[in-house]
Every structure is written in structure tokens, then in C-alpha cells.
Scaffold this active site. Structure first.
Site, PDB file in Angstrom:
ATOM      1  N   LYS A 153      38.349  47.718  49.788  1.00 44.72           N
ATOM      2  CA  LYS A 153      38.358  49.407  49.681  1.00 44.72           C
ATOM      3  C   LYS A 153      38.795  50.056  50.716  1.00 44.72           C
ATOM      4  O   LYS A 153      39.129  49.389  51.811  1.00 44.72           O
ATOM      5  CB  LYS A 153      36.912  49.637  49.780  1.00 44.72           C
ATOM      6  CG  LYS A 153      35.961  48.942  48.631  1.00 44.72           C
ATOM      7  CD  LYS A 153      34.356  49.220  48.701  1.00 44.72           C
ATOM      8  CE  LYS A 153      33.647  48.820  47.458  1.00 44.72           C
ATOM      9  NZ  LYS A 153      33.699  49.767  46.223  1.00 44.72           N
ATOM     10  N   ARG A 169      29.770  43.936  37.990  1.00 40.92           N
ATOM     11  CA  ARG A 169      29.447  43.333  36.490  1.00 40.92           C
ATOM     12  C   ARG A 169      29.462  42.066  36.324  1.00 40.92           C
ATOM     13  O   ARG A 169      29.003  41.403  35.346  1.00 40.92           O
ATOM     14  CB  ARG A 169      30.458  43.946  35.528  1.00 40.92           C
ATOM     15  CG  ARG A 169      32.155  44.016  35.901  1.00 40.92           C
ATOM     16  CD  ARG A 169      32.976  45.189  35.362  1.00 40.92           C
ATOM     17  NE  ARG A 169      32.734  46.377  36.314  1.00 40.92           N
ATOM     18  CZ  ARG A 169      33.491  47.400  35.964  1.00 40.92           C
ATOM     19  NH1 ARG A 169      34.170  47.684  34.950  1.00 40.92           N
ATOM     20  NH2 ARG A 169      33.243  48.323  36.802  1.00 40.92           N
TER      21      ARG A 169
END
Length: 499
Positions: A277, A351
Site C-alpha cells: 500500500k 478474502r
């Protein structure tokens, strides 16, 4: 803060401050507010006529009593427009007036039961809402920095009819349980990631187990390997911290074999992995375990409220970091249900760990399933920071979840789960890939998770936009919000005896 109920007249109570209320647009005050105004020679009415008090939601007007009352201050809490008034607005008002009075160094506050008798709001419900709003509104994470304000020590709920006190005490009890559980979830999320590791999350689960006599199991990487949890282990590869799969079981119905499954994402720090990020704002990624914290502390509340339902919480906990051993874009992982996943972005790690957690829940026979996760920035783009997104394969179940959220005052919006969007998750070299295209990201993430719930009724709640707040408002404070705790607890209460 200790919260108690007493019988009496609010105008006669000895306290640092007493609290009455005002609806927006009301020119003729009545009830307790009028009684206090009379004792103050009409000063409140005068302020209303001059427009200095409007009764808007969140407004707190302060009047010095100048020794005309036993209390030194009167706070006039704005409740907003009468037609919009509900229990959540009462929670918000309670958070605001408690914070305002804390800033004025009030240690003992007394308040009327605002809104009781308005619509369907009972005295007990009012007591519960004021309790929740005040405790959450006064929340302050003080472990590493001393607060600039001294804590409020006592809040008195004042009711003239003494026969109502037992009902009010029950409202205070439930409100305290709900608020304190949410506050503990806030504490977990506000902790730095150097402290709130997967091992520490497991330790908190064990503490809850010992406190409430819950069943607890903690699986480590060796156990996960035996169970075939390649997706969770793949995410954990880049970190020196050992991943944990945390299981907490509450049994409120010994006659039933089935249990509801609560699944919470527990990424204790998310750097993005190799798909790293931007550095700006990365410190906020300690909140990526907010779903796991909410699930854990919902069980804390449920264990105290004792609904007749069985709940099993499943929390996959790990860090997501870059290193020489970290998961790489293009890698293929095999999840517990034997589906293969091509990794497009290592920053879509939530996920992946939920894939194995949901597969475990299905294998354990848990039904229905509700998962809670700070899953996608796309959901934050779609719904902003005020609403969580709900995705489901079962309309009856998601309706119950939405009703529980509404009762808790946590805003939840149902999102579509169109089957034609599954095409975006198709991979050329594996059964599925972990990222679709740039559009509909919250939906394709939910569809990814649906691959691991089989035909079990399931709701996915994306709390990426609501897990933390950048401002103070109502009973929300800066930092972690504890979102989901009260919704899941209310859901458990509503499901009692139905499963």
C-alpha cells in the site's frame, strides 16, 4: 462510570449537572424541562425565544443555575425533530451531552428518561439507549496517553414513578453489556499492531473462555496445514508472527445441535504484502482486524445476555507483510474446500483468509453464517463512511440482519449480488482469482466469498467504511467504532429459539 436509577424529581437532585431536553421546533416546553425552567425563573424559555436554543440533534445548551437548584448546571439536550426521533437519536444525544459536561468537569450527572412515551419508546428502552450512548460517547482509549479530561464518575437516571425502577435497571444492564462489549472491540482495534498480534487475539479469546465458561480452540500453522488451509497460510507466509485460527463457542441451547456461525476477519496489520500500500495512512491498517474484534466481543455480550441460541465464532488472524517468503502476485493457493485461487493482488488478502475460515465453518455444520470484514475500499467508495454493506444469498436471513442493525443503530445497506458478475473472478489457470476488474469491487469480493459457503444461508458485511471514524459525533468517537458488535448481539437475541 457507574450508572444508577433513582426515584425523584430531577429539579431536586444533587449533582454537578442535570439534563433535560428540547425537541427542534417546539416553542412551548413542558414536562421536566418546564419544571426546571420554572425553578430558573424562565431562563430556558427565554433562550428558546431568542433562538439561542433550537433543540437540534446534538445541540447541548448550558445554563448556570446560580444556586437556584441543587445542581450547578443544567444541560438542555437537543433531540432533533419530533417526527424523526428514535432510540438511536437518543443514543446520539446522550453521547453528546455526556461529553459536553465532561469538558465542564462534571463528575456526577443526573438526567431524565428522554423520549420515554414518545411513540413506542418505553422507559426501559430509553434507559438502555441512554446507557449505551453515554458509555460509548465517553469512550476514550487512554492506554498510551492521559486524557485531558477527568472521567465522569456517576450518571443518575431519574424517574418519578418508583415502581418503574426494576424495569429501568434491566435497561441499564442490557445497555451496559452492549456498550462495554463494543468498547472492548474499540480497544482491540485501537491497539498498535505490535501489541494486537494474532497471538494476543488468541489470548483474549482464551480470557473470554475462562470468564464465561465458553469452549475455545486455537489452531496454529501446523493445524492449518493438516486441514488444508492453503489460502490463510499463503497470506501468513510473509510474517514472523504465527497465524491463528480462533474458535469460540457459546452454547445457549443445549437441546439444539446446530449453531450460528459468526466469522470475523483478523488481519492484525495489512501492509498490502508484495502489492504494498502507499505509505500515507498505512498506520490505519492496524484496524484490519476490526471484524474479528467485533465477532469476539459480540460473543462477550451474548455470553452475558444468555439468549437461547448456539453461536460459534471463527476468527482467522494473521499479519500481511512483504518479505522474502511472502505471497507473490501470480501464485496459486489451494483453499480448504479444495478450490484453487490465483493471486492477482496480495492486498486482497482478507478474502483469502476468510475463504478458509468460511470453509471451516461449513465443514463444522454452522448455519446460518454471518461474516464481518474490513474487506474493500470499493465498499467505502460506494457507501461512504456512514453505512456498512450487506451481501447475501438468502433474503430472509439478510432481512433479519438488517432488522438487528436497525435496532442497534448501526447503519447497514443491502447491496446486490448479481451472478453475472462472477465472470470477473474467473482465472485462466485456477478455479478463481482473488480480484475482479476495477469496477464493482465490493460485489466481486462478496462473490469470491460466496464460493466458500456452499449452499449455507450467508450474509457478508463489509465494514471497511465504518470500522473507524475520523471525527467525534453522537456516541461515535475518533478511532475505532466497534461497529458490528451490537448488531450481532441483537441478531443472536432475535434468533434465540429459532435455530
Amino acid at each position: 462510570m457507574e450508572i444508577k436509577v433513582i426515584a425523584g424529581d430531577i429539579a431536586q437532585v444533587e449533582a454537578d449537572a442535570i439534563v433535560v431536553s428540547l425537541f427542534e421546533g417546539v416553542e412551548e416546553i413542558n414536562g421536566a424541562t418546564a419544571s426546571v425552567d420554572k425553578a430558573l425563573d424562565g431562563v430556558i424559555g427565554g433562550l428558546i425565544r431568542r433562538g439561542e436554543m433550537k433543540g437540534k440533534l446534538g445541540e447541548v445548551g448550558i445554563v448556570h443555575t446560580l444556586d437556584k437548584l441543587s445542581a450547578g448546571l443544567v444541560a438542555v439536550a437537543g433531540l432533533g425533530k419530533p417526527q424523526d426521533f428514535n432510540l438511536d437519536r437518543l443514543r446520539q444525544a446522550a453521547g453528546e451531552f455526556c461529553r459536553s459536561l465532561r469538558k465542564l468537569n462534571c463528575r456526577k450527572i443526573a438526567t431524565i428518561l428522554h423520549g420515554a412515551g414518545s411513540g413506542e419508546i418505553t422507559l426501559e428502552a430509553s434507559a438502555e439507549a441512554i446507557t449505551e450512548g453515554s458509555l460509548l460517547g465517553l469512550y476514550n482509549f487512554q492506554k498510551y496517553k492521559k486524557s485531558e479530561y477527568e472521567d465522569v464518575e456517576e450518571l443518575l437516571l431519574v424517574e418519578e414513578n418508583e415502581s418503574e425502577l426494576p424495569n429501568l435497571e434491566e435497561g441499564i444492564r442490557k445497555g451496559s453489556v452492549m456498550a462495554e462489549a463494543a468498547a472492548q472491540a474499540r480497544d482491540m482495534v485501537n491497539e498498535p499492531a505490535s501489541y494486537m498480534t494474532p497471538s494476543r487475539m488468541a489470548g483474549i479469546a482464551r480470557e473470554l473462555s475462562a470468564k464465561y465458561n465458553l469452549e475455545c480452540a486455537v489452531f496454529d500453522s501446523g493445524d492449518m496445514e493438516s486441514m488444508g488451509m492453503g489460502a490463510l497460510l499463503g497470506v501468513a507466509r510473509g510474517s514472523n508472527e504465527s497465524p491463528k485460527l480462533i474458535i469460540l463457542r457459546y452454547r445457549g441451547d443445549e437441546e439444539a445441535n446446530k449453531a450460528v456461525g459468526f466469522v470475523g476477519k483478523g488481519v492484525t496489520f495489512d501492509s498490502g504484502g508484495i502489492s504494498i500500500k502507499p505509505s500515507e495512512g498505512m498506520e490505519e491498517m492496524k484496524d484490519d482486524m476490526a471484524g474479528g474484534a467485533a465477532v469476539m466481543m459480540a460473543v462477550d455480550a451474548i455470553a452475558q445476555l444468555k439468549p437461547r441460541v448456539n453461536i460459534t465464532a471463527v476468527i482467522p488472524a494473521t499479519e500481511n507483510l512483504p518479505s522474502g517468503t511472502a505471497l507473490k502476485p501470480g501464485d496459486v493457493l489451494r483453499a480448504m474446500n479444495d478450490k484453487t485461487v490465483e493471486v492477482i493482488s496480495t492486498d486482497a488478502e482478507g478474502r483469502l483468509i476468510l475463504a478458509d475460515a468460511l470453509s471451516y465453518a461449513v465443514k463444522e455444520g454452522l448455519s446460518p453464517l454471518i461474516d464481518l470484514a474490513t474487506l474493500t475500499g470499493a465498499c467505502r467508495v460506494a457507501l461512504g463512511t456512514g453505512y456498512s454493506g450487506a451481501f447475501s444469498n438468502n433474503q430472509e436471513l439478510v432481512t433479519k440482519v438488517l432488522q438487528a442493525a436497525a435496532k442497534a443503530g448501526e447503519k447497514l445497506w443491502q447491496m446486490p449480488l448479481p451472478q453475472e458478475y462472477r465472470e470477473m473472478n474467473k482465472s485462466q489457470i485456477a478455479d478463481i482469482k482473488n480480484v475482479g476488474n476495477r469496477y464493482g469491487g465490493a460485489i466481486t469480493a462478496a462473490l469470491f466469498l460466496s464460493e466458500f459457503v456452499a449452499d449455507v444461508p450467508w450474509v457478508h458485511i463489509d465494514i471497511a467504511g465504518t470500522a473507524s471514524s475520523g471525527k467525534e459525533k453522537g456516541y461515535t468517537t475518533k478511532g475505532a467504532t466497534g461497529v458490528g458488535v451490537r448488531t450481532l448481539a441483537e441478531l443472536a437475541l432475535s434468533l434465540a429459539g429459532d435455530i
